[in-house]
Design a protein around this motif. Structure first.
Motif: not given
Length: 94
Positions: A84-89
């Protein structure tokens, strides 16, 4: 009659001149190589240098036996592995 337990791992704790067998073998290889170098080079500086090297090697190995240093391994891998791509959101509803 008293029975004694057989201690089969005596080689694990065997010490020669204060060094374990493996480090003593390393020391003897160093001494033999030094003798070969002394035989083929008759320079006084080489003889003194090799003598000093062997004394320092014995001291370092003796210190390492008395107080071995431990290598601290840092945890390289994360606790979980995900594609899963990491996102700051944050996607969590509050």
């Amino acid at each position: 009659m008293k029975q004694y337990r057989i201690y089969r791992n005596i080689r694990m704790k065997a010490m020669i001149m204060g060094l374990p067998i493996t480090l003593f073998a390393l020391m003897m290889v160093s001494v033999i190589c030094s003798l070969l170098i002394v035989i083929f080079s008759f320079h006084v500086g080489v003889i003194v240098g090799l003598l000093l090297f062997n004394v320092l090697l014995y001291g370092a190995l003796g210190r390492w036996v008395r107080k071995p240093f431990s290598i601290n391994v840092v945890n390289v891998f994360p606790n979980t592995i995900s594609n899963k791509p990491l996102s700051p959101l944050s996607h969590v509803q509050d």
